[in-house]
Every structure is written in C-alpha cells, then in structure tokens.
Write a protein that holds these residues in place. Structure first.
Motif, PDB file in Angstrom:
ATOM      1  N   PHE A  38       7.957  42.825  48.794  1.00 58.60           N
ATOM      2  CA  PHE A  38       7.045  41.904  49.489  1.00 58.60           C
ATOM      3  C   PHE A  38       5.591  42.195  49.111  1.00 58.60           C
ATOM      4  CE2 PHE A  38      10.569  41.148  52.529  1.00 58.60           C
ATOM      5  CZ  PHE A  38      10.522  39.765  52.558  1.00 58.60           C
ATOM      6  N   LYS A  39       5.233  43.466  49.048  1.00 49.65           N
ATOM      7  CA  LYS A  39       3.859  43.840  48.686  1.00 49.65           C
ATOM      8  C   LYS A  39       3.534  43.418  47.256  1.00 49.65           C
ATOM      9  CE  LYS A  39       3.868  47.925  51.600  1.00 49.65           C
ATOM     10  NZ  LYS A  39       3.847  49.393  51.587  1.00 49.65           N
ATOM     11  N   GLY A  42       3.087  39.682  47.026  1.00 52.79           N
ATOM     12  CA  GLY A  42       1.837  39.232  47.628  1.00 52.79           C
ATOM     13  C   GLY A  42       0.619  39.496  46.765  1.00 52.79           C
ATOM     14  N   GLU A  43       0.690  40.493  45.914  1.00 50.23           N
ATOM     15  CA  GLU A  43      -0.439  40.847  45.041  1.00 50.23           C
ATOM     16  C   GLU A  43      -0.363  40.186  43.675  1.00 50.23           C
ATOM     17  OE1 GLU A  43       0.155  44.983  45.207  1.00 50.23           O
ATOM     18  OE2 GLU A  43      -0.753  45.185  47.183  1.00 50.23           O
ATOM     19  N   THR A  76      11.798  37.392  49.288  1.00 49.93           N
ATOM     20  CA  THR A  76      10.670  38.238  48.884  1.00 49.93           C
ATOM     21  C   THR A  76       9.699  37.537  47.950  1.00 49.93           C
ATOM     22  OG1 THR A  76      11.896  39.165  47.020  1.00 49.93           O
ATOM     23  CG2 THR A  76      12.021  40.354  49.123  1.00 49.93           C
ATOM     24  N   GLY A  77      10.045  36.380  47.435  1.00 46.46           N
ATOM     25  CA  GLY A  77       9.163  35.673  46.522  1.00 46.46           C
ATOM     26  C   GLY A  77       9.371  36.026  45.066  1.00 46.46           C
TER      27      GLY A  77
END
Length: 133
Positions: A38-39, A42-43, A76-77
């Motif tokens: 996830f982190k 997002g970045e 999670t993308g």
C-alpha cells in the motif's frame, strides 16, 4: 531479514533512495508484504514483486495452487500478471520491469507453483525427463 515483511520494508526503503529494486516471495510471504505494498503504491514508485503462488494453508508443505494470495492483494493498487510456464516467468520479468519503469505502475508477476510439477514430459531425443517450455 526475519520475514518477508522486513524484506518488503527493505524494498520500500531502497525504492525511496531511487534504487532499482525487486523481490521474490511465495504466498505466505506476500501476505506479510501487503502493508508495504500500500505504501509503495501510494508513492508511485516502480518495482516488481515475483510471486510463486500456492495455497494458503496451515500445512507448509502444500504444493497445490490457488489464487487466494493474489486475490488478497488486488486492493493494493498493483497490476497483476499471470504466468503459465517458466518461460513466461522469464519473459514477463523483463517486460514488467520495463513497463513499471516507464509507467510508474507497480506490478506483481505470479506463477502457480503446482504448474511446475505438471509441465514435465519425456524427451525421446535425450531419453530423460525435461520440463516443457
């Protein structure tokens, strides 16, 4: 590293410094990597995770494949690429790394671990068992 959670943290840290980073894991390890996935998503950092998919079970020696681990990371993308053979794993490794770098989309390549056991055949030329491409 003590676990794949720590390995995912190391990948995340390396990505933050601008390093070209990838990791290899199995199903149980992938589940421990979800918070870092996830982190990373997002970045918008580019990376590829290679996953040997097998059933999530209480018994560690289970080689039967299913998609329960891959279905767990859909939110999670990350993009998912399914491989059907060892040759596809090698091809998709290069393709996905290039695609991730050019589009900043994180990708996960997975191969059913049980597929490796069902791909063997007899070679009449060498008179031994080889794995099919």
């Amino acid at each position: 590293m003590q676990s794949e959670g720590g390995a995912a943290g190391a990948v995340h840290g390396a990505l933050q410094t601008g390093a070209l980073t990838t990791t290899f894991t199995a199903s149980q390890g992938l589940l421990l990597m979800i918070p870092n996935m996830f982190k990373i998503a997002g970045e918008l950092t580019s990376t590829v995770f290679h996953v040997s998919a097998r059933t999530i079970a209480t018994h560690a020696l289970s080689i039967f494949g299913d998609h329960s681990d891959i279905m767990a990371v859909r939110s999670t993308g990350w993009g998912l690429i399914a491989s059907n053979s060892v040759q596809e794993v090698m091809d998709f490794a290069l393709i996905s790394q290039a695609a991730s770098l050019s589009t900043r989309v994180r990708l996960s390549i997975f191969l059913m671990a049980s597929a490796l056991h069902t791909r063997c055949k007899k070679s009449s030329c060498w008179r031994r068992t080889i794995c099919a491409p």
